[in-house]
Motif scaffolding. Structure first.
Motif, mmCIF file in Angstrom:
data_model
loop_
_atom_site.group_PDB
_atom_site.id
_atom_site.type_symbol
_atom_site.label_atom_id
_atom_site.label_comp_id
_atom_site.label_asym_id
_atom_site.label_seq_id
_atom_site.Cartn_x
_atom_site.Cartn_y
_atom_site.Cartn_z
ATOM 1 N N THR A 1 -17.122 59.529 8.622
ATOM 2 C CA THR A 1 -17.216 60.280 7.175
ATOM 3 C C THR A 1 -18.368 59.811 6.442
ATOM 4 O O THR A 1 -18.880 58.732 6.250
ATOM 5 C CB THR A 1 -15.825 59.898 6.041
ATOM 6 N N VAL A 2 -19.007 60.830 5.900
ATOM 7 C CA VAL A 2 -20.284 60.918 4.970
ATOM 8 C C VAL A 2 -19.810 61.515 3.692
ATOM 9 O O VAL A 2 -19.596 62.870 3.866
ATOM 10 C CB VAL A 2 -21.406 61.609 5.727
ATOM 11 N N ASN A 3 -20.342 60.945 2.652
ATOM 12 C CA ASN A 3 -20.287 61.736 1.427
ATOM 13 C C ASN A 3 -21.225 62.620 1.188
ATOM 14 O O ASN A 3 -22.545 62.390 1.041
ATOM 15 C CB ASN A 3 -20.095 60.498 0.232
ATOM 16 N N GLY A 4 -21.013 63.858 1.092
ATOM 17 C CA GLY A 4 -22.195 65.110 1.265
ATOM 18 C C GLY A 4 -22.777 64.974 -0.190
ATOM 19 O O GLY A 4 -24.084 65.634 -0.414
ATOM 20 N N THR A 5 -22.346 64.408 -1.207
ATOM 21 C CA THR A 5 -23.031 64.543 -2.430
ATOM 22 C C THR A 5 -24.343 63.327 -2.441
ATOM 23 O O THR A 5 -25.136 63.444 -3.214
ATOM 24 C CB THR A 5 -22.139 63.993 -3.759
ATOM 25 N N THR A 6 -24.287 62.323 -1.466
ATOM 26 C CA THR A 6 -25.301 61.676 -1.342
ATOM 27 C C THR A 6 -26.157 61.830 -0.063
ATOM 28 O O THR A 6 -27.086 60.879 0.286
ATOM 29 C CB THR A 6 -24.797 60.213 -1.371
ATOM 30 N N VAL B 1 -17.267 63.796 9.733
ATOM 31 C CA VAL B 1 -16.902 64.913 8.937
ATOM 32 C C VAL B 1 -17.838 64.445 7.341
ATOM 33 O O VAL B 1 -17.637 63.536 6.941
ATOM 34 C CB VAL B 1 -15.377 64.686 8.249
ATOM 35 N N VAL B 2 -18.388 65.592 7.192
ATOM 36 C CA VAL B 2 -19.294 65.470 5.880
ATOM 37 C C VAL B 2 -18.536 66.185 4.785
ATOM 38 O O VAL B 2 -18.520 67.194 4.758
ATOM 39 C CB VAL B 2 -20.811 66.196 6.086
ATOM 40 N N ASN B 3 -17.907 65.427 4.035
ATOM 41 C CA ASN B 3 -17.187 66.107 2.861
ATOM 42 C C ASN B 3 -17.905 65.957 1.386
ATOM 43 O O ASN B 3 -19.096 65.555 1.506
ATOM 44 C CB ASN B 3 -16.031 65.218 2.838
ATOM 45 N N ARG B 4 -17.236 66.891 0.866
ATOM 46 C CA ARG B 4 -17.856 66.938 -0.712
ATOM 47 C C ARG B 4 -19.338 67.406 -0.774
ATOM 48 O O ARG B 4 -20.129 67.163 -1.692
ATOM 49 C CB ARG B 4 -17.740 65.859 -1.483
ATOM 50 N N CYS B 5 -19.443 68.414 0.039
ATOM 51 C CA CYS B 5 -20.892 68.897 0.070
ATOM 52 C C CYS B 5 -21.206 69.851 -0.980
ATOM 53 O O CYS B 5 -20.662 71.047 -1.108
ATOM 54 C CB CYS B 5 -21.110 69.652 1.389
ATOM 55 N N PRO B 6 -22.134 69.706 -2.002
ATOM 56 C CA PRO B 6 -22.254 70.679 -2.982
ATOM 57 C C PRO B 6 -23.243 71.612 -2.515
ATOM 58 O O PRO B 6 -23.887 71.702 -1.358
ATOM 59 C CB PRO B 6 -23.270 69.818 -4.034
ATOM 60 N N GLU B 7 -23.382 72.806 -3.216
ATOM 61 C CA GLU B 7 -24.328 74.036 -2.773
ATOM 62 C C GLU B 7 -25.758 73.494 -2.457
ATOM 63 O O GLU B 7 -25.941 72.992 -3.297
ATOM 64 C CB GLU B 7 -24.005 75.274 -3.617
ATOM 65 N N GLY B 8 -26.308 73.915 -1.530
ATOM 66 C CA GLY B 8 -27.668 73.529 -1.199
ATOM 67 C C GLY B 8 -27.744 72.364 -0.212
ATOM 68 O O GLY B 8 -28.952 71.813 0.098
ATOM 69 N N THR B 9 -26.541 71.619 0.184
ATOM 70 C CA THR B 9 -26.810 70.814 1.054
ATOM 71 C C THR B 9 -27.536 71.085 2.178
ATOM 72 O O THR B 9 -27.225 72.277 2.987
ATOM 73 C CB THR B 9 -25.388 70.083 1.352
ATOM 74 N N ASP B 10 -28.406 70.044 2.800
ATOM 75 C CA ASP B 10 -29.264 70.448 3.775
ATOM 76 C C ASP B 10 -28.291 70.114 5.323
ATOM 77 O O ASP B 10 -28.694 68.964 5.969
ATOM 78 C CB ASP B 10 -30.560 69.452 3.796
ATOM 79 N N ARG B 11 -27.583 70.983 5.751
ATOM 80 C CA ARG B 11 -26.789 71.024 6.781
ATOM 81 C C ARG B 11 -27.562 70.826 7.962
ATOM 82 O O ARG B 11 -27.471 70.289 8.768
ATOM 83 C CB ARG B 11 -25.593 71.942 6.704
#
Length: 313
Positions: A115-120, A143-153
């Protein structure tokens, strides 16, 4: 009887416990009986006593990596006789050391999930990319969770695939819902009239072709697959398939879309071919639902890929 072992890893508060409770323990292939849960790190999310009793989980807390030694695992096996073992691992400990420990002979590693925290995520990619990637090199599912808008997916996907091309990657938004891939997320170019699918990307294409058929309509698709003809299918049709792992080694099945030709198609079941076909979205058979359907342009013998199992992301 084999005892499956599942490892969930990630940095503190990256969502490991949520993944275990909300995804792993809800799978059909979790066997009835006792689950032994080895908790190596405690974050904000907890395992309430009521939950452990309901799911028949025995929880053991691990404070130091040295506790995870062959003698400890042997005692766990003798004392608990678990139906399966879940290790919620400390993301700051080296995963390769856990994988190299000698387990009881009947224990069998079934999956490593991260798991990866999308906010960081952006901060890790810019400042700690190597540390982050080292943690993910053995993972089947990330699983990259809690991704805010604009996350560099796209940037994360590209960086990950260099280190671990076989990993299945899922992004979730701040609301916990899965973010469906866009054109920019795909590992191949869909803008031209011909689309070449690398061997490891078949699973991604298989899902996206069903979700977004408009990206592929009337285009030539090239990929490597095994030839299969279900019982009762006409001789001018077959299904080019690949083995796809959706979550773990217990959950592997063959998937593919029907392929039609004007002429009879001869092959030995299971043979590998490079397929070139035109993509359409229509009924494969009378009275059926619309789905991706391929029209054969050419097929030639191909070598079996080094990895014949592919993933969905």
């Amino acid at each position: 009887m084999r005892t499956p072992v599942f490892i969930c890893t990630g940095f503190l508060d990256s969502g490991k416990t949520t993944l275990v409770k909300g995804t792993l323990m809800e799978q059909d292939w979790i066997a009835p009986g006792l689950t032994l849960l080895l908790l190596c790190e405690e974050g904000e999310e907890e395992y309430p006593k009521e939950y452990l009793e309901e799911k028949e989980i025995a929880l053991l807390r691990i404070n130091e990596f040295d506790q995870l030694n062959p003698a400890f695992f042997k005692n766990c096996d003798m004392n608990y006789h678990p139906a399966q073992v879940v290790i919620e691992y400390n993301g700051m400990w080296k995963l390769e050391e856990l994988l190299s420990v000698k387990y009881p002979r009947n224990w069998e590693l079934q999956g490593v999930y991260s798991t990866v925290n999308g906010t960081t995520l952006d901060m890790y990619l810019k400042n700690m990319r190597n540390i982050l990637m080292e943690q993910l090199t053995e993972s089947e599912l990330i699983v990259v969770n809690r991704c805010p808008e604009g996350t560099d997916r796209s940037g994360f996907r590209h960086a990950l695939k260099v280190q671990n091309p076989m990993a299945q990657l899922i992004f979730e938004g701040l609301d916990g819902r899965i973010i469906q891939p866009s054109e920019e997320d795909l590992p191949y170019d869909v803008k031209g009239d011909k689309i070449a699918i690398d061997s490891i990307d078949f699973g991604i294409w298989y899902v996206d072709a069903c979700d977004h058929p408009e990206l592929y309509l009337h285009k030539e698709i090239e990929f490597v697959a095994q030839a299969f003809r279900p019982k009762g299918m006409k001789e001018n049709m077959f299904v080019p398939v690949r083995k796809i792992m959706t979550c773990c080694a217990e959950d592997i099945n063959y998937y593919g879309y029907p392929c039609k030709s004007e002429d009879k198609i001869d092959f030995k079941r299971g043979e590998w071919f490079k397929i070139r076909a035109r993509f359409e979205f229509e009924q494969a058979v009378a009275f059926g639902n619309e789905q991706p359907v391929l029209y054969l342009i050419d097929m030639e013998p191909a070598k079996k890929p080094d990895e014949d199992v592919v993933y969905l992301g």
